[in-house]
Structure formats: C-alpha cells, structure tokens
Design a protein around this motif. Sequence first.
Motif, PDB file in Angstrom:
ATOM      1  N   VAL A 246     118.039  49.145 142.658  1.00 22.19           N
ATOM      2  CA  VAL A 246     117.628  50.075 141.616  1.00 22.19           C
ATOM      3  C   VAL A 246     118.212  49.712 140.420  1.00 22.19           C
ATOM      4  O   VAL A 246     119.215  49.272 140.050  1.00 22.19           O
ATOM      5  CB  VAL A 246     117.953  51.503 142.008  1.00 22.19           C
ATOM      6  N   SER A 247     117.017  49.785 139.386  1.00 25.17           N
ATOM      7  CA  SER A 247     117.424  49.552 137.819  1.00 25.17           C
ATOM      8  C   SER A 247     117.518  50.747 137.070  1.00 25.17           C
ATOM      9  O   SER A 247     116.711  51.594 136.914  1.00 25.17           O
ATOM     10  CB  SER A 247     116.663  48.584 137.228  1.00 25.17           C
ATOM     11  N   ASN A 248     118.854  51.098 136.568  1.00 26.14           N
ATOM     12  CA  ASN A 248     119.098  52.441 136.083  1.00 26.14           C
ATOM     13  C   ASN A 248     118.442  52.315 134.682  1.00 26.14           C
ATOM     14  O   ASN A 248     117.785  53.473 134.429  1.00 26.14           O
ATOM     15  CB  ASN A 248     120.496  52.505 135.661  1.00 26.14           C
ATOM     16  N   VAL A 249     118.348  51.345 133.882  1.00 25.11           N
ATOM     17  CA  VAL A 249     117.638  51.351 132.577  1.00 25.11           C
ATOM     18  C   VAL A 249     116.277  51.520 132.728  1.00 25.11           C
ATOM     19  O   VAL A 249     115.808  52.396 131.793  1.00 25.11           O
ATOM     20  CB  VAL A 249     118.168  50.035 131.607  1.00 25.11           C
ATOM     21  N   ALA A 250     115.702  50.720 133.776  1.00 24.57           N
ATOM     22  CA  ALA A 250     114.291  51.064 133.724  1.00 24.57           C
ATOM     23  C   ALA A 250     114.086  52.558 133.990  1.00 24.57           C
ATOM     24  O   ALA A 250     112.728  53.169 133.531  1.00 24.57           O
ATOM     25  CB  ALA A 250     113.626  50.229 134.849  1.00 24.57           C
ATOM     26  N   GLY A 251     114.738  53.294 134.886  1.00 18.85           N
ATOM     27  CA  GLY A 251     114.434  54.491 135.326  1.00 18.85           C
ATOM     28  C   GLY A 251     114.626  55.651 134.130  1.00 18.85           C
ATOM     29  O   GLY A 251     113.812  56.446 133.775  1.00 18.85           O
ATOM     30  N   GLU A 252     115.678  55.113 133.193  1.00 16.26           N
ATOM     31  CA  GLU A 252     115.863  55.959 131.943  1.00 16.26           C
ATOM     32  C   GLU A 252     114.735  55.778 130.951  1.00 16.26           C
ATOM     33  O   GLU A 252     114.386  56.901 130.212  1.00 16.26           O
ATOM     34  CB  GLU A 252     117.252  55.437 131.383  1.00 16.26           C
ATOM     35  N   LEU A 253     114.128  54.603 130.895  1.00 14.86           N
ATOM     36  CA  LEU A 253     112.989  54.429 129.899  1.00 14.86           C
ATOM     37  C   LEU A 253     111.841  55.107 130.509  1.00 14.86           C
ATOM     38  O   LEU A 253     110.950  55.825 129.825  1.00 14.86           O
ATOM     39  CB  LEU A 253     112.710  53.008 130.095  1.00 14.86           C
ATOM     40  N   SER A 254     111.408  55.282 131.776  1.00 17.59           N
ATOM     41  CA  SER A 254     110.740  55.872 132.418  1.00 17.59           C
ATOM     42  C   SER A 254     110.354  57.602 132.147  1.00 17.59           C
ATOM     43  O   SER A 254     109.834  58.105 131.904  1.00 17.59           O
ATOM     44  CB  SER A 254     110.545  55.393 133.963  1.00 17.59           C
ATOM     45  N   LEU A 255     111.719  57.856 132.235  1.00 20.02           N
ATOM     46  CA  LEU A 255     112.136  59.146 132.119  1.00 20.02           C
ATOM     47  C   LEU A 255     111.868  59.597 130.575  1.00 20.02           C
ATOM     48  O   LEU A 255     111.256  60.680 130.470  1.00 20.02           O
ATOM     49  CB  LEU A 255     113.475  59.610 132.496  1.00 20.02           C
ATOM     50  N   LEU A 256     112.238  59.045 129.876  1.00 15.20           N
ATOM     51  CA  LEU A 256     111.925  58.937 128.047  1.00 15.20           C
ATOM     52  C   LEU A 256     110.617  59.280 127.905  1.00 15.20           C
ATOM     53  O   LEU A 256     110.135  59.980 127.166  1.00 15.20           O
ATOM     54  CB  LEU A 256     112.936  58.214 127.341  1.00 15.20           C
ATOM     55  N   ALA A 257     109.946  58.131 128.663  1.00 16.03           N
ATOM     56  CA  ALA A 257     108.390  58.076 128.397  1.00 16.03           C
ATOM     57  C   ALA A 257     107.592  59.655 128.838  1.00 16.03           C
ATOM     58  O   ALA A 257     107.031  60.035 128.218  1.00 16.03           O
ATOM     59  CB  ALA A 257     107.513  56.926 128.891  1.00 16.03           C
ATOM     60  N   GLY A 258     108.321  59.948 130.085  1.00 19.56           N
ATOM     61  CA  GLY A 258     107.661  61.131 130.683  1.00 19.56           C
ATOM     62  C   GLY A 258     107.981  62.352 129.949  1.00 19.56           C
ATOM     63  O   GLY A 258     107.407  63.332 129.958  1.00 19.56           O
ATOM     64  N   LEU A 259     109.163  62.465 129.358  1.00 13.94           N
ATOM     65  CA  LEU A 259     109.826  63.707 128.774  1.00 13.94           C
ATOM     66  C   LEU A 259     108.858  63.799 127.306  1.00 13.94           C
ATOM     67  O   LEU A 259     108.597  64.965 127.006  1.00 13.94           O
ATOM     68  CB  LEU A 259     111.243  63.546 128.275  1.00 13.94           C
ATOM     69  N   PHE A 260     108.532  62.624 126.522  1.00 11.50           N
ATOM     70  CA  PHE A 260     107.851  62.762 125.269  1.00 11.50           C
ATOM     71  C   PHE A 260     106.356  63.073 125.919  1.00 11.50           C
ATOM     72  O   PHE A 260     105.734  64.029 125.245  1.00 11.50           O
ATOM     73  CB  PHE A 260     107.699  61.340 124.630  1.00 11.50           C
ATOM     74  N   LEU A 261     105.773  62.622 126.785  1.00 12.67           N
ATOM     75  CA  LEU A 261     104.583  62.982 127.337  1.00 12.67           C
ATOM     76  C   LEU A 261     104.470  64.657 127.741  1.00 12.67           C
ATOM     77  O   LEU A 261     103.415  65.269 127.331  1.00 12.67           O
ATOM     78  CB  LEU A 261     104.068  62.262 128.523  1.00 12.67           C
ATOM     79  N   TRP A 262     105.519  64.955 128.420  1.00 15.30           N
ATOM     80  CA  TRP A 262     105.517  66.405 128.787  1.00 15.30           C
ATOM     81  C   TRP A 262     105.885  67.380 127.706  1.00 15.30           C
ATOM     82  O   TRP A 262     105.108  68.398 127.887  1.00 15.30           O
ATOM     83  CB  TRP A 262     106.691  66.485 129.920  1.00 15.30           C
ATOM     84  N   ALA A 263     106.399  67.030 126.656  1.00 13.40           N
ATOM     85  CA  ALA A 263     106.727  68.048 125.457  1.00 13.40           C
ATOM     86  C   ALA A 263     105.180  68.313 124.887  1.00 13.40           C
ATOM     87  O   ALA A 263     105.227  69.553 124.408  1.00 13.40           O
ATOM     88  CB  ALA A 263     107.429  67.386 124.783  1.00 13.40           C
ATOM     89  N   THR A 264     104.357  67.176 124.912  1.00 11.42           N
ATOM     90  CA  THR A 264     103.246  67.586 123.961  1.00 11.42           C
ATOM     91  C   THR A 264     102.020  68.138 125.099  1.00 11.42           C
ATOM     92  O   THR A 264     101.007  68.532 124.492  1.00 11.42           O
ATOM     93  CB  THR A 264     102.505  66.129 123.654  1.00 11.42           C
TER      94      THR A 264
END
Length: 710
Positions: A246-264
């Motif tokens: 498991v890559s932690n950095v990749a998971g964090e980048l995925s979550l950040l993209a999802g949060l920006f998307l989710w907020a809008t």
Amino acid sequence: MSSSHSGNNMARVVIFAVVLAIFAGYLLLWIMTPTNTFRKTWLTDLRTRTSSTYFGTTQGATYLVFTFPILFIATLGCVYLHLGKKTSENHTKGSSTGESKLGVWRRPVMVKGLGIVSRIELAFFLMFIALLLWNFATYLTLSFRTITPFSAAKSREKVWEAKLDSTALRLGLTGNIALSFLFFPVTRGSSVLPMFGLTSEASVKYHIWLGHIVMTLFTAHGLCYIIFWAATDELSEMLKWENTGVSNVAGELSLLAGLFLWATTLPRIRRKIFELFFYTHHLYILFVFFFVLHVGISYTSIMLPGFFLFMIDRYLRFLQSRRGVRLVSARILPCETVELNFSKSIGLSYTPTSIMFLNLPTISKLQWHPFTVTSSSSLESDKLSVMIKGEGKWSKKLYQILSSGSPPIDRLDVSVEGPYGPASTNFLRHDLLVMVSGGSGITPFISIIRELIHKSQTMKLKTPEILLITAFKNSADLTMLELILPISGAPSRFSNLGIQVEAYVTREKQPTIQETKGVRTVWFKPNPSDAPITPILGQKNWLCLGAIIASSFIIYLILIGILTRFYIYPIDHNSNKIFSSSSRTVLHIFFICIGIITASTAAFLWNKTRNSKETTQIQNMEVATPMASPNSLFYNADRELESLPQQSLSQSINVHYGERPDLKRFLLERKESSVGVLVSGPKKLRHEVAKICSSGLVANLHFESISFSW
C-alpha cells in the motif's frame, strides 16, 4: 412472426434468470468476504487452483470471482436488450402480469435526505446499508479478537491504538464495497441498468447516495490513520510511498481529489455555480488513478467491472462527440426558450423522455449540458429536437445568440452525445395519463405526447386519454405549449388523440399580450462537414457493445498475461528484485486502455463506414431552406390550411390566471382503473404529487417522477 417473438421472449427469460443467479452469487461473495470461511478457506483454495505465471498468485482468483461475473452479466445484458428490440414493446392494459402485485412496492415514499423513492428502492437501499454494516461489524469483531494487551505490547502499541489501526483499515475495506457500485449508475450506455428497467438519468440519485457513502467512509478511514500515526509518533508514514504494498501518499492524493470533488456536489454550489461543479467533477480521474496506485491492481480488480464499463462508455461518447452534427433549424420562443431541430438518420430510434448532451464551442468548448429530447423518432423519422430554457449562463447565452438576429446567424457548430433513454416504455397500459409539470418540466411530456400521436394515428393503437396539468410563472411561458406539435409531420387528424391541457399562469391575474414576436424559426445553412445524428454502434448497437466489452477485456488479459509471464515473473523469481507495485499498476491501466481503445475504435469505424451511405443520401436530399414560420397558438399569426393540428390543440387548452392547480382534486377524483401519474419540474412540485399518490386514498394511481436535476 408470433413464434419468433415467443422464442425471443423465452430466450430473454432464460438470460434474465441466469443474470439473477450470477448476481446473487456475486452478492453472496460480498456477504462472505469479511468471514474467516471466505478468507482462510475459500480464497486460499481458489488462489491455489488459479495461481499461474500469467496472472500471478492472487490476480487470477480476483478476476474469476469478482471481475468476470459482472462483465459477463453486462455482455448477457447486451443480448437481452437486442432481443427486446425485436419484440413488441407496446404494453397494453393487463400486459404486465405482475403489475398489481408490485403496485404497492412501486408507490412513492418521502425519505429525508433521499427525496422521492419507491418502496422497492428504499428496501434495496436499506439492504445495501445492512450489507455495509455487516461487513464492517464482522471485520471488526474478528480483528478485535486478535488484539490483546500482550499482542499490542508486542507491537509497542496500546490496545486502543491497535484497535484504531484495525478500525481505520476496516473502514477502507467497507468503503470499497460502495466504490464497486459507484460508476454503474453514470454509465450512460450501460447494458446493466436497462436490463433491470433503469436509466442512467433516473439512476444518478443512486450515484449520489453511493458517492456520499464512499467519501464518508474513506474520509473516516484517512482521519483514523492520521490520528493513529500522530498517537504513535509515526506521522512520517504519511510521506511513504512503498515499492510494494500500500502507498500512503497515493491514498492521500486520492482522498484530497475526492474531497475537492465532494465539496462542490453540495446542492447550492451545484445549482448556482454549475461551472465549478462541472470542472471539479473531472477530479474523479485523479481520484481513481491514485486509488489504484494506493491499493494495487490486484485488489483494484474487485472494483474493476464498474471502472471498466464506465471507461468503455466514456470512450464511445468521446468518439461520437468528435464530429459536428447537422443543425437544421431553431424555434425561438419569447420566454427565452429555444427548440433545436437536428437532422438524424432514419435508423436512429429512441424512446420518449430520452436526453441528449450538447456542446456548443461558440459558448464553451468544454461544457456539456443535458437536455430532454422533445421529438419522437416514430413521428419524425429524420429529425431530432431538444428544448432549452434560458435558466443558466450557458442557455441564456445560446438564446441571445439565436434571438439577436444582428448579425443574422446562419450556422451553429454543435456536437452531441446520445440520445440516452429507457429501453422501452409502457404508457399504453394506462387508461389515463396525468402529466403534471412546472416550467420547463413540460419537456419530457412533449416527447410522450408526440409518440402517442404516432401510435394513435399511424399505428391505429388505442392510446390513453391525456390530462396535461402545467404551471408557468408568466403568460409568455405559455408558448412552450407550441412545442407539443413538431415543426412538421403532425397528422392532420390530431383531435383523435384525446388530450386536455390545463395551463396555469401563477404570477399574473389576467392575460398580458406582449407586443413581441411570436414563435420564430431560424433556418441554418447545411455544411458538408456536418452529418446527421446516427447510432454510434449501428442498428445492432447492443450486440456491438457486447462484442466490445468481451473483446476489450480479452485483449487486456492477453496483453497483461504476456507481460506478466515474460517480463514481471522473471524479475520477481529470478533475482533479488521485486517488481514495483506502482509500475505494475500503471502497466495494467495502460493495457486496459489499449484493449478498450482498440475494440471500441474498430467497432466505431466499422459502423461509421456502414452509416456513410445513409449520411450521403440524407445530405443529397437537403432542400431549399423554408422561410415560413410555424403558426402560433397564442399570438395572432395567420393560419393556413396545414395549421389544423394547431387549431385542434388550441381548442383543448384551458388557461387559468393567478392561481395554482388543485392537484388533489385532479388526482383523487379520477375513476379510471389505471391512472399513470407523471410529474416533472421543481422539487416542491414533485414532492407534492408524490405525497398525494403515496397517501393510499386511492389504488389506481401509478406514480413516476421524471427528474433531471436530482
């Protein structure tokens, strides 16, 4: 002919039974996944039997039990829908044997946070929530049994820290279940949804529900890990990108993209700042890409079917949108509404309430907007029409371009995707259709009425009576009723349909005849580079889609099998190196894209060649641009002999000023045995009609909400 239809129906029954059996087995896997029986017995044995040098020790088992069943269902669905096109889709009264039994389950209920849902939808939603709770509870129960003060001390952790670590992991595993279903509802050309009587437009609400569940679980998953790392002084874990696992950095980048998307996706932002919502939603690409890098391709194969089918659909839409289409004319209404009329091939058929996505580079090269198709492919064999109400920046800009007339516009570049709609309709089974609309919500009903005109006049079928109850803010909006009849091709004996229109103007006490132009038509010059709208995969589109799904996945398996056997396997087993998980994942993504692009492009080009002859014939038949405008129902236009359909329609319209319709009276007093109640328009109106139909005061009302704003 009847024996052929009987054979097709029997084949469809068999296919549907097989699909249900496979899907039941697939759901059983999700139920058993968190148990020791599955992980320690079933999965171990399966991996032993499927281990190979082509797909590795774990990949083959995942393909077999999670990926293949859903893609096989999608392929069978294509055959099922193709056979359905050959059978009669005209449902008359009593043709649906299970209708009365399912009537109670199809009644609407109001659920806070979900809106209008049928009892069937609510039951499946609660079962899905139960599945998530079962998985999470079982995962935690089994993992907490292994956490003791001794085991925690051995890992240099406290018991609560070890349990938090376990909880964080299980939240992610549970979120993956919802993610596996996330992309099915937004696959517009899906063969899975229409097989179960669904459309992508009506299923968008499922995508919204799943999206909220996915982001809630994944956000909790990420926060729990951050708290755990902070408590154990291991915040440096956030910066790790492991070569394997498991890559932690990749998971964090995925979550950040999802949060920006989710907020809008919040309703206020989505409706008031649509452009922000539209552009931000493309972050799903980064969300999915980094998610795959985070968990690795082997585990991603569990969620692969939804991704895979969506990618095929997305690429086919891309191919269709590359060519400009022939825009014939535009009807301009004084209420900031236009009807665009496109040329289409005779072979393109679609059902009422279908939608089509439009892109106008003159306004925006990137924005695509969905609009309801108002035409009937049965009544207007060579034309396709959509209605656009000027309610946002994009649509108002279009109205200004067409209505200004200075300088006069003689051509407009347009690209399209679609049309998309239900595989079949069953409006004929009712004795009466009550259509309730508000504002531009009348649009889907126009397509239904035009279809019923064709069935009553041309096919001589018995059609239900129609009661159209429509509410407008201003009297200028009444001109939308002009669009009930097509610009040409309406039968002269329109009065045989049996239609009554009750139109309400809520903000005016009396008629205000504005000194403006009536309905005006703008005709566009043909361009050799433009083509009629044609079915992207030809007449046998479902069979062609099934071939694309099967062949693209086979291409991917062959390519990845060769790569694994002759490149990755030697590195993993004949040296001290271990092949990077990220590199393996990127190669898998690359070969998935190759398979989809190869199969889809080949099918597209083959059908494009077959459609080119018909396109040439249509372009050669182009005639001189007419200069006359259609007659008006509400303005003093000169009437000609061919305006008989308009005259017949105007006699069926009652206009009420300064009041709102008494929907309870209209609905509860109907004595017909079967009344189809269709509602389209603002949320408040849809909820009001749903409450009346769900009250249980009468049993003859069959509710259906047609919503494109969700």
